[in-house]
Motif scaffolding. Sequence first.
Motif: not given
Lengths: 219, 249
Positions: A88-92
């Motif tokens: 993912y480009a953004k992963s939390r």
Amino acid sequence: MIWQTSVGKKLLMALTGILMLLFLVGHTLGNLSFYWGADALNAYAEHLRALGPLLWIERLIMAGVLVLHVALGITLFWENSQAKPVRYAKSRYQEAGPASRTMFYTGLVILAFVVYHLLHFTVRVTNPAIYEAASGEGHFGVYRMAEMSFQSPWISLIYLAAMAAVLIHLSHGVGSFFQSVGWNTDWTKAWVNTGSYVLAGILFATLVSIPAAFCLFGM
Amino acid sequence: MEFLLRVWRQAGPDAPGGFEEYRARDVKEDMSILEMLDQVNQDLVKEGRDPIVFESDCREGICGVCGLVIEGVPHGEPKKTTTCELRMRHFREGQTITIEPFRAGALPIIKDLMVDRTALDQLIQSGGYVSSRTGSSPEANTIPVAKQDQEEAMDAAECIGCGACVAACPNASAMLFTGAKVSHLAKLPQGRPEAARRVTAMTGRMQELGFGNCSNHYECQAVCPKDIHVKFISRMNREFIKALFKKKN
């Protein structure tokens, strides 16, 4: 099918892991003889050596277990990276802590330390000066060797870093054992995770207390 | 409300993809994120541009069709929610919202935010059923089931097959999905006789379909819209061990 399936591999990972944990608990209890003084530690070491063939059987089993655990770890790590080709480009992360996410890396640190530890204490090739000084009393003095080793800041730091890796690895590994062998139920789930942290913490504190005692009290 | 959207656009399965930015205006806080995307799409269509492709069906959280990764979390940050149930009031006014498709080797992208979840169906086809003929519904209580077992089976059966567990897993593992089905059927008298065959077939198929291995991160449980617990993965592991010791028939 145990080799081919994900569940089977995790099961073997759990079983080899728990065997190494049992070995570590035994090793740690043995190390505690340090607190009864030089003679106690040296006598403990002599007793282990005197086991002869039994010692070799144990060594072979542990070597097999270690190789299997490491080989499976590398296989799982590789397969997992294949299963998620695009990240993912953004992963939390919601649940996964630093311990679970770094199992592979803490494992590598521990492996490197085990190799070093065996070269240092068992094969005795890394620090000739220490071995010579420790051999001077008619028999090999493990206590003297540990004492001189921990006088080196480098060896102490390496030891501390490796024990930190053990702490992190076990804090996730012990709980994972219960999950992988199918013992994570409504009844156990409440204490399995806390239990892993407590066990990992106790082992870490005990193992690190020995160089700390050398440092602080010059025992 | 107004938002800046960063949306993953990809023309086809093998086409290169990338993020594109869109401004979402006049968004009501009670809108779901899908309704917000519908509105953005209307504007795109009016401008003669290609609308953003995403999947949805019931839009009431029970069908398992919708699924987007919103701000790095499948189905968005609020717990026990499907994407269609995620309301815009959970976001800050003016916020940039990053929207990506589910990412897993076993769930390839069809277009934009839509992924192919055939692998999950293939997993069920490998053993996630009861093969005996059951006829029409039996008289209630003809087979007694303990309340505790029945409730646990139903907790596992709540899975809607959305695939968020696979999407959230750093290893793209389908353990929670498979574990839920294996546990659901193993807990009930109808599914019990085939439990060993089922767990062997499903865990084997999971590997073949390219799902990863479980590292016990428990990200799956955190994003599951139906709050399915990882204890069902553990139960599947137990069923697997039982199957190892069972005589082949």
